[in-house]
Structure formats: C-alpha cells, structure tokens
Design a protein around this motif. Structure first.
Motif, PDB file in Angstrom:
ATOM      1  N   GLN A   1       0.832  -1.206   0.000  1.00  0.00           N
ATOM      2  CA  GLN A   1       0.000   0.000   0.000  1.00  0.00           C
ATOM      3  C   GLN A   1       0.864   1.252   0.000  1.00  0.00           C
ATOM      4  O   GLN A   1       2.048   1.226   0.344  1.00  0.00           O
TER       5      GLN A   1
ATOM      6  N   SER B   1      -2.682   5.726   2.347  1.00  0.00           N
ATOM      7  CA  SER B   1      -3.278   4.970   3.453  1.00  0.00           C
ATOM      8  C   SER B   1      -3.406   5.806   4.715  1.00  0.00           C
ATOM      9  O   SER B   1      -4.193   5.462   5.608  1.00  0.00           O
TER      10      SER B   1
ATOM     11  N   LYS C   1     -10.738   5.009   1.992  1.00  0.00           N
ATOM     12  CA  LYS C   1      -9.512   4.244   1.832  1.00  0.00           C
ATOM     13  C   LYS C   1      -9.297   3.930   0.346  1.00  0.00           C
ATOM     14  O   LYS C   1     -10.257   3.859  -0.430  1.00  0.00           O
TER      15      LYS C   1
ATOM     16  N   CYS D   1      -9.063  -1.658  -2.676  1.00  0.00           N
ATOM     17  CA  CYS D   1      -8.208  -2.813  -2.391  1.00  0.00           C
ATOM     18  C   CYS D   1      -8.410  -3.884  -3.457  1.00  0.00           C
ATOM     19  O   CYS D   1      -9.545  -4.325  -3.703  1.00  0.00           O
TER      20      CYS D   1
ATOM     21  N   ALA E   1      -0.068  -0.823  -7.520  1.00  0.00           N
ATOM     22  CA  ALA E   1      -0.008  -0.088  -6.252  1.00  0.00           C
ATOM     23  C   ALA E   1       0.363   1.371  -6.500  1.00  0.00           C
ATOM     24  O   ALA E   1      -0.136   2.278  -5.817  1.00  0.00           O
TER      25      ALA E   1
ATOM     26  N   THR F   1      -4.500  -0.410  -3.039  1.00  0.00           N
ATOM     27  CA  THR F   1      -3.911  -1.302  -2.042  1.00  0.00           C
ATOM     28  C   THR F   1      -3.997  -2.720  -2.594  1.00  0.00           C
ATOM     29  O   THR F   1      -5.032  -3.118  -3.138  1.00  0.00           O
TER      30      THR F   1
ATOM     31  N   SER G   1      -8.544  -1.355   4.585  1.00  0.00           N
ATOM     32  CA  SER G   1      -9.468  -1.137   3.473  1.00  0.00           C
ATOM     33  C   SER G   1     -10.876  -1.007   4.043  1.00  0.00           C
ATOM     34  O   SER G   1     -11.063  -1.024   5.268  1.00  0.00           O
TER      35      SER G   1
END
Length: 732
Positions: free
Chosen positions: A490, A495, A501, A504, A528, A533, A578
């Motif tokens: 991440q 983050s 968030k 993911c 990424a 994430t 997440s």
C-alpha cells in the motif's frame, strides 16, 4: 457500448516490467579459489519489439573484501541464436546450443568452446528436431574429462520409414507433455563426443560422435528421458517420465506429483568415435533407482576431493494427490548403492521447530554444492510462509540452516539461489514487494562464516524510485483461519489520509498449491503505484506452511479456500486497511476459479479472471485430468470416467453453479492455446453472464498459453485490469 475503454499506457508498468530479471548464473574462467569470475544472465522484456531478450553481465574480478563495494560489470546482449549454454566443471570450456535461421531455414548447431576458440562444432539439424532447454526436459552436462557433452532434443519421426508404404506413421497419435507446448512428444538424450586437438584447431568430423541414448531393456510402460547428468565417463543419471496405463503423459509443468523416477544409464563400450554413424541410437543398460510411488526429478552428483562421484541427490514428492506438496530431499550412496531421505516431509511446524519443510522450485540449481570446512552442503532456496529464503543443508545429516532469516525491521526479501562454484561461493538474487531484484555473491570464509557482497543493482529512474519509496509492504496473519496470511502492499501517503480508503485489489494465486511471496512483481507494484492497495492472501492449500495445510484443502476446493479469501478481506477491513464497497478481485487459473465464485455476491465491485476454471466437471480436455479428481476429493485412476454423480459433485463446487448470483462486472482474459484450462471454460462463463444481462467483457490472445506471459499479452492484460477497476471499483 463497450465497458472496457483503454486509458493509455503506464510509464510505471513499462519501466518496471522491462527491468532485467536475473535467471541464471555461473562462474567462468580465472582461479575460483581466490578471484572467482561471475556471469549472470538476465531476462529482459522488450515492449518495442514485443519479445523477451537476454543479456549477460560479467563481473571479471570479485573482491571479497568490503561488502559495500562492487565491480562495474561487462555487459553483452546475448544473441537470439543461443538457446542454452553451460560452463564445464573446470570453468575452461563452454557448450552452446545454437539455432541459426536464414533464408534456407533453421540450422541447429552444437558448439564446444575452449576459452575464445571453438574446440568442436557440429551441425545436428538433420539428426533431430528442436533443442529442449526448459526446466523439465533440459540436459546440459559435461563428462568429467570434458570430452563428452549431453543435451536433450526432440527426436525426428523415423526418417527411414517410407511414407508411401506406411502413411499412418506421420499421423499416429503420440502423447505430448502438455502445457505450454503440444510439440514436446519425443524428448531424447543426445551424446556429443569429440577428440581434443593439440594444435588449437577444431576437431575434424571423423573425430566426433553424435548418438541418441535409449534403453537396452524393455520397460513395463514407455519411459522418456531428460535432465541427464554425467557421473563418470560412462555412467549417467537421468529423470525418466512414465506414460500412464491409459497412454498419457500427464501435464508436467508446475506439477511435482507425476509418475517419474531416477534412472542410472550405462553407456556401452561401443560408443566410440570411429565407425559409428551420426545420429545412431545406442542402447544403455539401465537401472531405476526410485520406487513407483515417488515422483523424482533434478539429479545432482556430489564429488569428493579426488573428483570421484560419491552421492546422487534428487527432489522427491508422492505420486498423485496434491499437484505440488512438501518436497523431500533424497540421496543415493554411489559406493554402497543405498538410498536415504536427507530432508523429509514436514507435516506441521512446532513451537520448537518453525521449519515448515522444503518447498523448492522444480529443480535444484545446476550446481548446488558448497563446502564449509570439511563438510559438503547443498544451497537451495525454499518457500517459508510468504517468502523464499536461502537454506544450507548438510549433505550427511540433513541439518538445515536458514541463512536469510527475516528479522524485525529488515526488508522482507525473497531470495533465489542461482548457482555455486562448488567450493565456497554462490550467487543469489533477492527482491522485496517494493524493490526489484539485485544480485549478490555469498561466500564462506575459512571459519565457515557467511558474508554477502552486492554485485548488481537495478537502474531505476528517479521518478519511479521515489514512487516506490512511498510503498510499504507487510504480512498480516488472518487470525480466524490460521495459518492463512496475506501480503499487503500500500501507499504510505494514501493509506494515512482522511476520507475513503484506497480501493483494495485482492490478487489470488493459482494452483491452488502455489504461494504469493514477497518477491518483486512489476504488475503488482505498478498497480499499487496507481493508488490501489494490493492484498495477496495465501489461503489453505498454499505451499510453505506445512504439508498438513496442503492436504487439508483436498476435497474442500470451492469452500475452504473461498472462505479464507473472504476472511482476509474482512480482516483488512477490521484493521482499517481497506473498507467495504471499495473491493475488487483478480486471479488466474485456480485464482480465477476463486475470483469467479460468488457465494458472497456483494463482496467485490469488479472482477478480472485470467484463464479461469469455471466448470470443473467439464475440464476433462485438460492436460491435467487428474487435478479434477484429486483436488476435489475424488479418486482418480486411468479408468476414471465423468459419471453423472461425479459431475454433480464437481458442478456444485464450481463457479458456474453460482452464476445467477454474479452482480459485479466481470472481465475474462484468455490464452487461445491454453492446454491446462481450455479456453472454453472462460468462454462459457462469458456467455452465461452475457445471457443474464450482466456486465461482462472478454479479451482473447492468440498463441498465448496458460500463464499469459507473452510481452504484449502481459502488458495488455495489466492495462485491461487497471481500466476495468477504474470503471467499476467504486460502484455500489
């Protein structure tokens, strides 16, 4: 209107995917006791030419004083003509398998170089078909005298037969080795022998011999050979691949459980240079050294100080069952003629011993031995939970030392052992999820202490290096379902921000008996860097956690592995990494099987699946028909048929049984030449979703096989996944 719209190339992906990846190494020339010369070969993706290229870096003088110093290497770009090469034990010779294509067609040539001069060269085009240089079949071995050389090639169909008399010969069925090539049918070990010239000239043709090796005895089932290695001038050890009773060669790639064993082959005295026609097939006396219930591969010979062969080592797994499992290291005392298990299967770790067992590559390094004091050791890399580490194994006792154990605060390196000098030095590569591969020299001093020296680091642009420095990686245990854990990559910046968030992406490995490790992946790192994430769960059945957890999944595919994945998503949500509504999933093969399962239809907002298993009962056309039965808890025999009861069991465990519950948009990516998970699997899912008015798209790549690892296919697949997630990741 198409839902998949191209948003352009990624400079991050292109740069990271084109970084040289070290794949092989050897020690050449010089006095390896004091000044070893290291040569490292790298694979390089060339997006402009849409091809994989290779380059070699040579480190002519390696000083072992000062761990932070490194020598500027000499770089050469290898010719595409060179299909394989190996350095002789004395480091004074090199064998090259070369294919030269011109207007007249393709020529195959075997060359032996002594320093900078050709000692022997032979055009072998008419004596056999293509060279086999893959990890499964390749043989590259000098005899101790360095006047003979073994290699593997595809035998020609009997050239002596008159097609007009027997038109069936050309078309008679011959089983192949499966994914990734249906052309591997008749692998054969060839012996090339020559007389050295004393005048620094090439050996004359009458002073050379080329012959194909076969067995003098008739075996109960047909056996094909590869991975041959000399022990003495007339004794060879090789891996024999058995046909099954129903006339198959079960797909071998990524499979450790095939009916295959260690064989001793003895050359006849008649294998002389004079009077033997080129391409002659000579019969060897043979002895199978391993039992039928063990699948054995990768023979490696240990010599004593007088260069007498004393032990043979190989890797071993059970025949049948899980396609990959905990590896046993076995040996044979060549004097006593007795076999021994050096490192046995580990069922489960204990508080006193955290070693989970050996989980190696398909082969050991071509030269795996080093000496530490008066003891000989094997140096291997092995998966240990979610990373690979360097193990040094005592060849007598089997005692194991983890030489690259991860300590708190240190980078999460995954390691690969490339080669040794058979004395005190060896070459490795290492990487982390956020740092591409670098190459290191490991060496033991006179006290047996191990030191490391960095030989080579990747050259990365300042922009990409700064971007990678913002990424962090961690391994998170999934406490409710031990020993499941997930590797998370991440952005530190994203983050830690307030607000939603990052989306993911749950990446699911295939197999199922494989592992997502901390090794660098350009595709994962580039995604990424796009702001996602990344979560890579190692669910039950993954390798590196003990044999118990591999066998535990058998009979529970489609439930236990799915539940592990769901719990990994929930755990990251509980930890605040997440959040609900910002989840997508991607996987290939068995990972595609898991991505397609929708017992939890509202968990993911979008899905990408590459060559996915969709309907297990309809996978009978695969090169691995036993997988269908073994992984789902059913018995497989050569007489097995897909009965209605069997099909019902497999249907209920398959994603196709849950197709009506699919809500998320789905992108299917297929290789049209996949022999493992035939393309009709993904196509059926596409049409089933299309017929239910779901959002679905499909990309198909001609000439691509199961891994979808061609340069263009890998890039376009990555871009398609990124664009699919951009379009749908934040939908509710």
């Amino acid at each position: 209107m198409a839902s998949l719209k191209h948003t352009g190339p990624s400079t991050f992906y292109t740069e990271l995917a084109e970084l040289p990846v070290p794949v092989t190494a050897d020690f050449v020339g010089g006095d390896v006791d004091t000044r070893p010369v290291a040569r490292v070969t790298y694979s390089v993706r060339d997006h402009e030419r849409n091809t994989n290229r290779s380059l070699t870096k040579t480190f002519p003088v390696i000083s072992t004083s000062g761990s932070d110093q490194h020598t500027t290497p000499a770089v050469s770009h290898d010719s595409s003509e060179v299909k394989a090469f190996i350095t002789s034990p004395s480091k004074s010779r090199q064998a090259i398998l070369r294919e030269v294509t011109d207007g007249a067609g393709t020529k195959r040539i075997v060359e032996i170089w002594a320093g900078t001069q050709i000692e022997a060269s032979l055009d072998v085009t008419k004596y056999h078909d293509v060279f086999h240089t893959d990890e499964i079949l390749s043989s590259l071995s000098f005899s101790p005298s360095e006047t003979s050389f073994l290699y593997t090639a595809e035998a020609n169909v009997d050239a002596d037969a008159d097609a007009s008399d027997d038109p069936y010969l050309k078309f008679r069925f011959t089983p192949n080795f499966g994914e990734p090539s249906r052309t591997k049918k008749r692998p054969t070990i060839f012996l090339f022998r020559w007389t050295r010239s004393t005048a620094f000239t090439r050996a004359a043709k009458q002073d050379m011999l080329l012959c194909a090796l076969s067995l003098a005895q008739v075996t109960q089932v047909p056996v094909l050979f590869g991975q041959a290695t000399f022990a003495t001038e007339d004794v060879i050890f090789a891996t024999g691949y058995d046909h099954t009773k129903d006339g198959r060669i079960l797909g071998v790639k990524w499979y450790f459980n095939r009916p295959m064993g260690m064989w001793e082959l003895r050359l006849p005295e008649s294998a002389s240079l004079h009077g033997t026609p080129f391409g002659t097939r000579i019969s060897c006396n043979s002895l199978k050294l391993t039992p039928l219930e063990r699948s054995c591969r990768s023979p490696r010979v240990l010599y004593d100080d007088s260069q007498t062969p004393v032990k043979l080592f190989w890797l071993s797994n059970p025949v049948g069952g899980a396609h990959s499992s905990c590896v046993s290291l076995e040996s044979r005392d060549l004097t006593a003629g007795t076999n021994k298990i050096v490192v046995d299967t580990v069922m489960e770790t204990t508080p006193e011993n955290h070693f989970p067992g050996l989980y190696t590559e398909y082969n050991m390094p071509s030269r795996p031995f080093v000496h530490r004091g008066d003891h000989a050791y094997l140096v291997l890399h092995s998966t240990w939970y979610s990373r690979t580490t360097v193990l040094v194994i005592d060849t007598e006792t089997g005692a194991i030392t983890d030489e690259t154990k991860m300590r708190d605060g240190e980078p999460m390196y995954s390691w690969n052992v490339l080669t040794t000098d058979s004395k005190t030095h060896f070459i490795c590569s290492r990487s982390t999820p956020t740092a591409p591969s670098e190459v290191l020299l490991g060496y033991f001093d006179e006290h047996g202490n191990l030191s490391w020296k960095v030989l080579d680091k990747p050259m990365i642009s300042v922009e990409t290096e700064n971007a990678l420095s913002d990424l962090t990686a961690s391994i998170i245990p999934i406490g409710a379902r031990p020993p499941t854990e997930t590797l998370v990559i991440q952005s530190k910046t994203l983050s830690s921000r307030t607000g939603p968030k990052p989306v993911c992406v749950t990446f699911l490995h295939g197999g199922p008996h494989s592992t997502s490790t901390t090794a660098f992946s350009p595709a994962n790192a580039a995604l990424a860097l796009e702001g996602y994430t990344i979560s890579l769960p190692n669910y039950t059945g993954s390798m590196g956690f003990g044999e118990k957890y591999i066998r535990k999944l058998l009979g529970h595919c489609g439930t236990m592995d799915v539940e592990d994945v769901v719990e990994s998503v929930n755990e990251l949500i509980r930890l605040g990494i997440s959040e609900h509504g910002r989840q997508v999933v991607q996987g290939g093969s068995h990972g595609g099987f898991l991505s397609a399962h929708r017992q939890y239809p509202n968990l993911f907002n979008a899905a990408v699946m590459c060559n996915p298993v969709i309907s297990v009962g309809e996978l009978t056309g695969s090169d691995i028909p036993d997988w269908i039965y073994d992984e789902f808890g059913l018995e497989f025999t050569p007489q097995s048929l897909m009965t209605p009861i069997t099909y019902q069991t497999l249907f209920e465990a398959s994603p196709i049984a849950h197709v009506d519950r699919v809500r998320a948009p789905v992108l299917v990516v297929l290789g049209e030449d996949d022999l493992r998970v035939v393309p009709t699997q993904g196509m059926r899912f596409y049409h089933a979703l299309k017929g239910r008015d779901r959002r679905v798209e499909m990309l198909t790549f001609p000439k691509e096989t199961h891994p979808l690892d061609g340069v263009e296919a890998a890039r376009v697949s990555w871009e398609a996944g990124r664009d699919w997630f951009k379009a749908f990741a934040e939908e509710h």
